[in-house]
Design an enzyme around this catalytic site. Structure first.
Site, PDB file in Angstrom:
ATOM      1  N   TYR A 191      12.938  14.389  10.805  1.00 10.80           N
ATOM      2  CA  TYR A 191      13.005  14.534  12.274  1.00 10.80           C
ATOM      3  C   TYR A 191      13.909  13.479  12.914  1.00 10.80           C
ATOM      4  CZ  TYR A 191       8.849  11.377  12.445  1.00 10.80           C
ATOM      5  OH  TYR A 191       7.966  10.338  12.322  1.00 10.80           O
ATOM      6  N   GLY A 229       9.501  14.316   3.275  1.00 11.31           N
ATOM      7  CA  GLY A 229       8.603  15.202   4.023  1.00 11.31           C
ATOM      8  C   GLY A 229       7.183  14.685   3.845  1.00 11.31           C
ATOM      9  N   PRO A 230       6.195  15.603   3.800  1.00  7.97           N
ATOM     10  CA  PRO A 230       4.806  15.138   3.696  1.00  7.97           C
ATOM     11  C   PRO A 230       4.452  14.583   2.321  1.00  7.97           C
ATOM     12  CG  PRO A 230       4.893  17.543   3.737  1.00  7.97           C
ATOM     13  CD  PRO A 230       6.289  17.070   3.965  1.00  7.97           C
ATOM     14  N   THR A 284       0.848  -1.200   0.000  1.00 13.08           N
ATOM     15  CA  THR A 284       0.000   0.000   0.000  1.00 13.08           C
ATOM     16  C   THR A 284       0.886   1.253   0.000  1.00 13.08           C
ATOM     17  OG1 THR A 284      -0.019  -0.031   2.429  1.00 13.08           O
ATOM     18  CG2 THR A 284      -1.907  -1.051   1.325  1.00 13.08           C
TER      19      THR A 284
END
Ligand code: COA
Length: 295
Positions: free
Chosen positions: A158, A200-201, A27
């Protein structure tokens, strides 16, 4: 280039003849990576804990790309599962050329609300899962004296800035980063390259439902945190991953490539909040700053 026009970056045959294992490949981002590896000529093994999802995905991918996909249930926390998965891939395809350690687990929570087991669960999936797959493949390649192999780890920005509310993930991903750089040095001379990407996102159903659930999605627009003003597209990450496992990156080893539209630097730069200043205010601000000359 408009994001709408974006197609895969690599040459059509960039991964021809390669065998690639993608953990968490059924997925989300793992699926996007699997699809692109197949389009580039690789045979692919996708793994996760959900064999039904993997089997459906594998059939769809084979039909779509004409490539060979092996779906295998494997809990990356269990070393015996990982060794069995590796051996099944070897039995089917005869070799493994690249391992993409994509499987992960994460959810947001104030750290003091976490049980020790909750913390350990994330460390086990993210860090130990990556370690287990890396060990199982590394031991095999080294014992057989095989070279031209690639390990690609998924870390996060992060891992080096740290982040509240996802502390187990931050700790685990920092470990993944250390593993990447350490093995690049130790195993590079054995013909095994180890690299990482730090996305990142990149919205996916699974991760987003745990990281920005419910109305948090409306309250925190992730795109606004990014200097480029948008989230990432799956193909952009798939391009980078394909490059880093392909022979075209044969001299890249121990690198971590950030792909976040500038997101983490925006958060880090001390004065980046000046984005909020209206353009019309800059004349007045300049006047105030200049007036301090000599004072
Ligand atoms: N807040 C606080 N604690 C939580 C939690 C939450 N939202 N979700 C789970 N936990 C705790 C559980 O209570 C349990 O601790 P306990 O035994 O002390 O009660 C521990 O975490 C393990 O949870 P469990 O559901 O048994 O683990 P699991 O292996 O079935 O699931 C997760 C693992 C929790 C990471 C689950 O979200 C998952 O399977 N994720 C996989 C996919 C994913 O996270 N994708 C996003 C990647 S960015």
């Amino acid at each position: 280039m408009s994001t709408r026009e974006r197609k895969g970056m690599m040459r059509d045959d960039a991964l021809k003849g390669m065998v690639v294992i993608i953990t968490g490949g059924g997925t989300g981002l793992g699926l996007a990576m699997a699809r692109y590896c197949l389009q580039l000529g690789a045979s692919v093994c996708i793994t996760s804990r959900k064999l039904d999802v993997l089997t459906t995905t594998a059939a769809e991918l084979e039909q779509e790309t004409g490539g060979a996909v092996l779906p295998l249930a494997c809990d990356v926390r269990k070393y015996e599962d990982v060794e069995a998965m590796r051996d099944a891939v070897l039995a089917r395809f005869g070799k493994v050329d690249a391992l993409v350690n994509n499987a992960a687990g994460n959810f947001i929570s104030p750290t003091e609300r976490l049980s020790s087991n909750a913390f350990k669960t994330i460390i086990d999936i993210v860090l130990m899962g990556t370690v287990n797959c890396t060990l199982a493949l590394g031991k095999h390649w080294i014992a057989k004296g095989e070279s031209d192999k690639a390990i690609l780890n998924i870390t996060t920005t992060y891992a080096w800035t740290g982040s509240g509310y996802v502390v187990p993930s931050a700790c685990a991903k920092a470990g993944v980063l250390a593993l990447t750089r350490s093995l690049a040095s130790e195993w590079g001379r054995k013909g095994i390259r180890t690299n990482a990407v730090a996305p990142g996102p990149f919205p996916t159903k699974g991760a987003w439902s745990r990281l920005v659930p419910g109305e948090l999605m409306e309250r925190f627009d992730m795109a606004q945190r990014v200097p480029l003003g948008r989230v990432g597209e799956h193909q952009e990450l798939a391009d980078l991953v394909a490059y880093l496992i392909s022979p075209y990156s044969a001299y890249v080893n121990g690198e971590v490539v950030t792909i976040d539209g500038g997101e983490w630097l925006k958060g880090a730069g001390q004065f980046n909040m000046l984005d909020m200043v209206e353009p019309g205010m800059w004349d007045e601000i300049e006047r105030m700053v200049r007036s301090t000359k000599g004072s």
